[in-house]
Design a protein around this motif. Structure first.
Motif, short mmCIF file in Angstrom:
data_model
loop_
_atom_site.label_atom_id
_atom_site.label_comp_id
_atom_site.label_asym_id
_atom_site.label_seq_id
_atom_site.Cartn_x
_atom_site.Cartn_y
_atom_site.Cartn_z
N LEU A 145 9.09 -28.37 -11.47
CA LEU A 145 8.18 -29.43 -10.87
C LEU A 145 6.79 -28.62 -10.20
CD1 LEU A 145 7.49 -32.11 -9.46
CD2 LEU A 145 8.64 -31.06 -7.14
N CYS A 146 5.70 -28.96 -10.70
CA CYS A 146 4.44 -28.69 -10.17
C CYS A 146 3.96 -29.46 -8.76
CB CYS A 146 3.40 -28.42 -11.30
SG CYS A 146 1.56 -27.96 -10.74
N GLU A 147 3.68 -28.76 -7.78
CA GLU A 147 3.09 -29.34 -6.68
C GLU A 147 1.94 -28.88 -6.26
OE1 GLU A 147 5.89 -28.82 -3.62
OE2 GLU A 147 7.49 -30.27 -4.27
N ALA A 148 0.94 -28.91 -7.24
CA ALA A 148 -0.54 -27.98 -7.03
C ALA A 148 -1.39 -29.16 -6.95
CB ALA A 148 -0.70 -27.07 -8.02
N GLY A 149 -2.80 -28.83 -6.71
CA GLY A 149 -3.82 -29.67 -6.71
C GLY A 149 -4.41 -29.80 -8.14
N PRO A 150 -5.34 -30.73 -8.21
CA PRO A 150 -5.65 -31.33 -9.63
C PRO A 150 -6.18 -30.13 -10.67
CG PRO A 150 -7.34 -31.84 -8.10
CD PRO A 150 -6.16 -31.48 -7.20
N ASN A 151 -6.64 -29.08 -10.19
CA ASN A 151 -7.12 -27.95 -11.11
C ASN A 151 -5.93 -27.28 -11.78
OD1 ASN A 151 -9.24 -26.49 -11.95
ND2 ASN A 151 -8.36 -24.61 -11.27
N LEU A 152 -5.04 -26.85 -11.02
CA LEU A 152 -3.92 -26.31 -11.76
C LEU A 152 -2.99 -27.13 -12.39
CD1 LEU A 152 -2.23 -23.78 -12.56
CD2 LEU A 152 -0.90 -24.18 -10.12
N SER A 153 -2.85 -28.40 -11.93
CA SER A 153 -2.22 -29.44 -12.50
C SER A 153 -2.81 -29.80 -13.81
CB SER A 153 -2.15 -30.82 -11.46
OG SER A 153 -1.37 -30.36 -10.21
N PHE A 154 -4.04 -30.01 -14.03
CA PHE A 154 -4.46 -30.47 -15.31
C PHE A 154 -4.54 -29.23 -16.40
CE2 PHE A 154 -7.34 -33.72 -13.12
CZ PHE A 154 -6.25 -34.57 -12.90
#
Length: 209
Positions: A145-154
């Motif tokens: 599960l990735c719970e990061a902000g939009p930059n790392l998520s994208f």
């Protein structure tokens, strides 16, 4: 290949944060689903900003389903000083280098909660989040599960084949000095596989097209 599920919450006009943190964009329905998705994760992936979030004591209070989940912090800068900062803060997280070319190997190297250890042999501990939402618990024991902000998520969505995006849309219109939008220049084609709603919160589940 292990599933990588990216959990992200935004307002209806695309703001990922309020006063600098996505906890302000989340709702009770979003948070309930956020916890459900955490319970299905064998490991958590976050970014530097999420790891150093001063709201961690609230997000990771007892009962938030993270007491034994290994946490890996991905950073594009030197992970050594970040690891020192995490250790000083009493956080049992593992700082790792991140590049788009190596993220698949980093995710694949994560041990699951079945073994109870991370890839460095350390026991798993409490994870962090910016309050990002989810759309229900995953049923795969190998889910990351990735719970990061939009930059790392994208970046993860672009770099990891088969990555899934759970986009939680809150019934809020937020645009202020504290809101922010991803500045990542990218085009990622997605396929919508599920839509559901709960208490006016809408959950959109995508996979890479």
């Amino acid at each position: 290949m292990r599933r990588l599920v990216i959990s992200l919450v935004q307002s209806i006009n695309g703001s990922f944060a309020q006063d600098g943190w996505s906890t302000g964009v989340s709702t009770d329905a979003d948070f309930r689903n956020f916890i459900a998705l955490r319970r299905g994760a064998s490991a958590i992936v976050i970014d530097r900003r999420t790891a150093l979030n001063p709201q961690l004591p609230v997000v990771n209070a007892p009962g938030k389903a993270l007491e034994h989940t290994p946490v890996h912090v991905l950073t594009e800068s030197d992970p050594v000083p970040l690891q020192a900062a995490l250790t000083e803060a009493g956080l049992d997280y593992r700082a790792r280098s991140f590049t788009p070319d190596t993220i698949a190997e980093v995710v694949a190297s994560l041990e699951t909660k079945v073994s109870g250890t991370d890839s460095q042999g350390s026991s798993g501990a409490v994870a962090s989040a910016e309050g990002n939402g989810s759309a229900g618990a995953a049923d795969a024991s190998e889910m990351i599960l990735c719970e990061a902000g939009p930059n790392l998520s994208f970046r993860l969505l672009d770099a990891y084949p088969g990555a899934e995006l759970v986009l939680s849309v809150s019934p809020l219109y937020i645009h202020s000095l504290g809101s922010h939008f991803s500045q990542l220049q990218a085009r990622i084609d997605l396929h919508l596989i599920d839509v559901r709603s709960e208490d006016d919160q809408v959950f959109l589940h995508y996979v890479r097209a």
